[in-house]
Design an enzyme around this catalytic site. Structure first.
Site, PDB file in Angstrom:
ATOM      1  N   ARG A  36      -3.809  -7.223  -9.441  1.00 55.93           N
ATOM      2  CA  ARG A  36      -3.697  -5.756  -8.964  1.00 55.93           C
ATOM      3  C   ARG A  36      -3.011  -5.094 -10.134  1.00 55.93           C
ATOM      4  NH1 ARG A  36      -3.476  -1.700  -5.223  1.00 55.93           N
ATOM      5  NH2 ARG A  36      -2.047  -0.168  -5.883  1.00 55.93           N
ATOM      6  N   ILE A  83       7.765  -0.745   2.983  1.00 54.85           N
ATOM      7  CA  ILE A  83       6.803  -0.725   2.037  1.00 54.85           C
ATOM      8  C   ILE A  83       5.652  -1.223   2.193  1.00 54.85           C
ATOM      9  CG2 ILE A  83       6.446  -0.752  -0.625  1.00 54.85           C
ATOM     10  CD1 ILE A  83       9.233   0.528  -0.209  1.00 54.85           C
ATOM     11  N   ARG A 132       1.245 -17.395 -10.343  1.00 57.15           N
ATOM     12  CA  ARG A 132       0.756 -16.016 -10.999  1.00 57.15           C
ATOM     13  C   ARG A 132       2.391 -15.445 -11.281  1.00 57.15           C
ATOM     14  NH1 ARG A 132      -1.175 -12.622  -7.011  1.00 57.15           N
ATOM     15  NH2 ARG A 132      -0.126 -11.043  -8.457  1.00 57.15           N
ATOM     16  N   ARG A 177      -3.452  -1.562  -0.407  1.00 56.18           N
ATOM     17  CA  ARG A 177      -2.908  -0.885  -1.618  1.00 56.18           C
ATOM     18  C   ARG A 177      -3.763  -0.065  -2.490  1.00 56.18           C
ATOM     19  NH1 ARG A 177      -0.193  -6.001  -4.699  1.00 56.18           N
ATOM     20  NH2 ARG A 177       0.971  -4.558  -5.618  1.00 56.18           N
ATOM     21  N   PRO A 178      -3.627   1.157  -1.658  1.00 56.94           N
ATOM     22  CA  PRO A 178      -4.574   2.088  -2.419  1.00 56.94           C
ATOM     23  C   PRO A 178      -4.416   2.427  -3.702  1.00 56.94           C
ATOM     24  CG  PRO A 178      -2.941   3.027  -0.678  1.00 56.94           C
ATOM     25  CD  PRO A 178      -2.880   1.756  -1.001  1.00 56.94           C
ATOM     26  N   LYS A 205       8.516 -10.403 -14.762  1.00 54.18           N
ATOM     27  CA  LYS A 205       6.995 -10.024 -14.981  1.00 54.18           C
ATOM     28  C   LYS A 205       6.683  -8.805 -14.758  1.00 54.18           C
ATOM     29  CE  LYS A 205       4.782 -11.047 -10.494  1.00 54.18           C
ATOM     30  NZ  LYS A 205       4.199  -9.736 -10.263  1.00 54.18           N
ATOM     31  N   ASN A 206       7.219  -7.969 -13.767  1.00 56.01           N
ATOM     32  CA  ASN A 206       6.874  -6.663 -13.292  1.00 56.01           C
ATOM     33  C   ASN A 206       7.421  -5.748 -14.436  1.00 56.01           C
ATOM     34  OD1 ASN A 206       5.565  -7.427 -11.452  1.00 56.01           O
ATOM     35  ND2 ASN A 206       7.003  -7.025  -9.627  1.00 56.01           N
ATOM     36  N   ASP A 263      -4.667   5.827  -4.579  1.00 56.74           N
ATOM     37  CA  ASP A 263      -5.007   7.590  -4.772  1.00 56.74           C
ATOM     38  C   ASP A 263      -3.756   8.055  -5.444  1.00 56.74           C
ATOM     39  OD1 ASP A 263      -3.362   6.302  -2.601  1.00 56.74           O
ATOM     40  OD2 ASP A 263      -2.967   8.345  -1.638  1.00 56.74           O
ATOM     41  N   ASP A 291       9.730  -7.371  -2.334  1.00 63.33           N
ATOM     42  CA  ASP A 291       9.488  -8.641  -2.959  1.00 63.33           C
ATOM     43  C   ASP A 291      10.438  -9.663  -2.640  1.00 63.33           C
ATOM     44  OD1 ASP A 291       7.138  -7.538  -4.005  1.00 63.33           O
ATOM     45  OD2 ASP A 291       8.042  -7.126  -6.235  1.00 63.33           O
ATOM     46  N   CYS A 293      -5.060  -6.242  -0.625  1.00 66.66           N
ATOM     47  CA  CYS A 293      -4.774  -7.678  -0.989  1.00 66.66           C
ATOM     48  C   CYS A 293      -4.137  -8.131   0.380  1.00 66.66           C
ATOM     49  CB  CYS A 293      -4.193  -7.864  -2.111  1.00 66.66           C
ATOM     50  SG  CYS A 293      -2.700  -7.367  -2.029  1.00 66.66           S
TER      51      CYS A 293
HETATM   52  C1  EPZ Z   1       4.759  -3.278  -7.392  1.00 64.09           C
HETATM   53  O1  EPZ Z   1       3.515  -2.964  -7.079  1.00 64.09           O
HETATM   54  C2  EPZ Z   1       4.758  -4.475  -7.679  1.00 64.09           C
HETATM   55  N1  EPZ Z   1       4.040  -4.854  -8.790  1.00 64.09           N
HETATM   56  C3  EPZ Z   1       5.041  -5.480  -6.439  1.00 64.09           C
HETATM   57  O2  EPZ Z   1       5.294  -6.734  -6.455  1.00 64.09           O
HETATM   58  C4  EPZ Z   1       5.862  -4.522  -5.382  1.00 64.09           C
HETATM   59  O3  EPZ Z   1       5.891  -5.381  -4.044  1.00 64.09           O
HETATM   60  C5  EPZ Z   1       5.793  -3.098  -5.321  1.00 64.09           C
HETATM   61  O4  EPZ Z   1       5.710  -2.572  -6.613  1.00 64.09           O
HETATM   62  C6  EPZ Z   1       6.601  -2.380  -4.532  1.00 64.09           C
HETATM   63  O5  EPZ Z   1       7.879  -2.547  -4.909  1.00 64.09           O
HETATM   64  C7  EPZ Z   1       4.217  -4.971 -10.127  1.00 64.09           C
HETATM   65  O6  EPZ Z   1       4.952  -4.281 -10.341  1.00 64.09           O
HETATM   66  C8  EPZ Z   1       3.222  -5.662 -10.852  1.00 64.09           C
HETATM   67  P1  EPZ Z   1       3.453   0.479  -5.077  1.00 64.09           P
HETATM   68  P2  EPZ Z   1       2.573  -1.527  -6.693  1.00 64.09           P
HETATM   69  O7  EPZ Z   1       2.661   1.510  -5.499  1.00 64.09           O
HETATM   70  O8  EPZ Z   1       3.276  -0.606  -7.930  1.00 64.09           O
HETATM   71  C9  EPZ Z   1       1.611   2.688  -1.299  1.00 64.09           C
HETATM   72  C10 EPZ Z   1       5.001  -8.961  -6.783  1.00 64.09           C
HETATM   73  O9  EPZ Z   1       5.089  -9.672  -6.001  1.00 64.09           O
HETATM   74  N2  EPZ Z   1       0.614   3.353  -2.348  1.00 64.09           N
HETATM   75  O10 EPZ Z   1       5.019   0.905  -5.565  1.00 64.09           O
HETATM   76  O11 EPZ Z   1       1.127  -1.783  -6.597  1.00 64.09           O
HETATM   77  C11 EPZ Z   1       1.424   1.231  -1.144  1.00 64.09           C
HETATM   78  O12 EPZ Z   1       0.412   1.030  -0.246  1.00 64.09           O
HETATM   79  C12 EPZ Z   1       4.197  -7.675  -6.462  1.00 64.09           C
HETATM   80  O13 EPZ Z   1       5.584  -8.921  -7.761  1.00 64.09           O
HETATM   81  C13 EPZ Z   1      -0.033   4.382  -1.919  1.00 64.09           C
HETATM   82  O14 EPZ Z   1      -0.143   4.866  -0.951  1.00 64.09           O
HETATM   83  O15 EPZ Z   1       3.187  -0.869  -5.380  1.00 64.09           O
HETATM   84  C14 EPZ Z   1       2.839   0.874  -0.674  1.00 64.09           C
HETATM   85  O16 EPZ Z   1       2.972   1.194   0.747  1.00 64.09           O
HETATM   86  C15 EPZ Z   1       3.648  -7.579  -5.033  1.00 64.09           C
HETATM   87  N3  EPZ Z   1      -0.995   5.041  -2.892  1.00 64.09           N
HETATM   88  C16 EPZ Z   1       3.674   1.762  -1.493  1.00 64.09           C
HETATM   89  O17 EPZ Z   1       3.073   2.914  -1.964  1.00 64.09           O
HETATM   90  C17 EPZ Z   1      -1.002   4.400  -4.494  1.00 64.09           C
HETATM   91  O18 EPZ Z   1      -1.724   5.085  -5.120  1.00 64.09           O
HETATM   92  C18 EPZ Z   1       4.246   1.179  -2.762  1.00 64.09           C
HETATM   93  O19 EPZ Z   1       3.373   0.655  -3.520  1.00 64.09           O
HETATM   94  C19 EPZ Z   1      -0.185   3.378  -4.607  1.00 64.09           C
HETATM   95  C20 EPZ Z   1       0.750   3.031  -3.680  1.00 64.09           C
END
Ligand code: EPZ
Length: 424
Positions: free
Chosen positions: A96, A333, A403, A125-126, A22-23, A128, A311, A120
């Site tokens: 998201r 994370i 989903r 889940r910022p 999926k991802n 930035d 995950d 969420c």
């Molecule tokens: C991806 O989400 C995955 N989703 C998530 O899987 C997965 O849990 C996550 O990566 C971590 O491996 C998809 O690929 C669709 P991140 P993503 O940005 O990219 C912080 C599932 O169940 N952060 O890597 O949105 C954030 O808060 C889903 O399949 C910032 O600070 O996650 C977190 O602490 C759930 N600023 C960390 O980074 C930002 O702009 C990692 O989040 C973005 C993120």
């Protein structure tokens, strides 16, 4: 609304085939916005997140056909639909990952307006880092009225870092990489995510004519090109779905074989399961799970790839609830991603959550009851717990599961679980 009803206590046996990831599929589908002409992408799972993104892409002028064998044909044509650049709240709020259209839209149509995905249930889940990345490439970005609006005539290659408080960002790396492939000049992304799904997107883009190097490392170098063409591509197997089925075998002390798996993407998961006492053999693209041993408690900390995936945290928690002794899970994370702990407690588990740590005192017995799914992986954890709980477990709000897992209950049932979907 549907629920899943499970009669626990059956040992799983048999073979299950793992779907495409999926991802990986989501950012690759979004990247089709960058390509001129049809792409045929194989092994796309038939799940709600894919349907939501398909609607967003159709809204943006894409033509999408799903074939019965899981192949999606996605066509965008250069010069058409240039005035469509909005991903609306009604669709983005469902998922998201819709944020991954931001980079491709911006670079291809010079403008992108994407609803802010917000926080969420798995915590803050910022976005930035996504915004920092596309600003560094020269985009003007505003965040007003719940939308991220970005514009730029042609993005310009630059050097940037995607390091945040909790490490790098997976979808942020996908977004910035997708934006940079058509930029003017070379972009160097430091502190890029290394997840197999990010690598898969990079390989897909390179097949379409992009010039990305450093794939799989922390530094990605992207030489901008003028255009990209449609391609045929096969998505990598879903390592999280595979990990979920491995734990289904392990928690029921079963004996199952998973087909279509890339074991090298699951090293941290397999190592931890072997430490617990699960017997795992790897033969080519198959994994065999046997579990006649006594299990041992372990400590786990989630980390960016190649570390333990966040995950898989809920699924491990379910397993460790059934392993006698004290295990500690530290969530590095998403520090608040413990909604499933309260539901597992309803099943009799002894879990204490302190900040970003969960302390689990395992015992062999969970008992079936009513539980609610808060998010996709929490749902997977609850279903796994239900497979071994005494009595009946009713898992409610399974739309979260739909989903990300295709026909989970049917596939578990084929392995011998007593599990069915019912209307509430
Ligand atoms: C991806 O989400 C995955 N989703 C998530 O899987 C997965 O849990 C996550 O990566 C971590 O491996 C998809 O690929 C669709 P991140 P993503 O940005 O990219 C912080 C599932 O169940 N952060 O890597 O949105 C954030 O808060 C889903 O399949 C910032 O600070 O996650 C977190 O602490 C759930 N600023 C960390 O980074 C930002 O702009 C990692 O989040 C973005 C993120």
């Amino acid at each position: 609304m549907d629920k899943i009803v499970i009669e626990g206590g059956r040992r799983l046996e048999g073979t299950v085939r793992i779907n495409g990831a999926k991802n990986a599929a989501l950012p690759i589908m979004a990247a089709c916005l960058l390509l001129n002409g049809p792409s045929r992408i194989k092994r796309i799972p038939n799940i709600d997140d894919i349907h939501t993104l398909s609607k967003i892409l159709e809204n943006l002028g894409g033509k999408i056909n799903r074939h019965d064998d899981g192949m999606l044909e996605i066509t965008f044509t250069d010069g058409e639909n240039q005035d469509r650049f909005v991903a609306p709240y009604e669709l983005v709020s469902k998922m998201r990952a819709s944020i991954c259209v931001l980079g491709p839209l911006l670079t291809k149509r010079q403008k992108a307006k994407v609803s802010y995905p917000g926080g969420c249930v798995i915590g803050q889940r910022p976005v930035d880092l996504h915004i920092k990345g596309i600003r560094a490439l020269g985009a003007q970005v505003e965040t007003t009225e719940g939308y991220i609006t970005a514009s730029a005539d042609r993005l310009k290659g630059t050097e940037l870092s995607l390091k945040g408080e909790h490490g790098t960002t997976v979808l942020g790396t996908c977004n910035v990489m997708s934006a940079a492939v058509l930029a003017d000049g070379t972009t160097v992304i430091e502190d890029a995510a290394r997840e197999p799904e990010v690598q898969d997107l990079a390989h897909f883009l390179n097949k379409a004519g992009a010039k990305i190097s450093g794939i799989g490392g922390n530094t990605l170098t992207i030489e901008g090109v003028k255009e990209l063409h449609g391609v045929d591509y096969e998505i990598i197997p879903d390592r999280i779905e595979a990990g979920t089925f491995i734990i289904a075998g392990a928690i029921t002390k079963g004996n199952i074989t998973l087909e279509n798996v890339r074991a090298e993407h699951l090293t941290s998961v397999i190592d931890k399961l072997r430490e617990i006492g699960v017997e795992i053999s790897i033969i080519g693209n198959s994994i065999i799970v046997k579990s006649s041993n006594i299990y041992h408690p372990v400590d786990i900390a989630t980390m960016p790839y190649p570390g333990m995936p966040t995950d898989m945290q809920a699924q491990f928690m379910a397993l460790l609830c059934t392993v006698e002794g004290k295990s500690i899970i530290t969530e590095m994370i998403f520090p608040d991603r413990f909604m499933h702990a309260a539901e597992l407690r309803r099943m009799g588990a002894d879990i204490r959550v302190e900040g970003s740590c969960a302390v689990i005192k395992g015992s062999p017995f969970l008992s079936g009851t009513n539980v609610q799914v808060s998010d996709l992986r929490a749902g997977a954890g609850l279903v796994l717990a239900g497979l071994v709980a005494r009595g009946t477990t009713n898992v409610h709000r399974i739309y979260h599961l739909d989903r990300g897992y295709e026909r989970l209950e049917e596939r578990l049932s084929k392995l011998g679980a007593v599990i069915k979907r019912m209307n509430e």
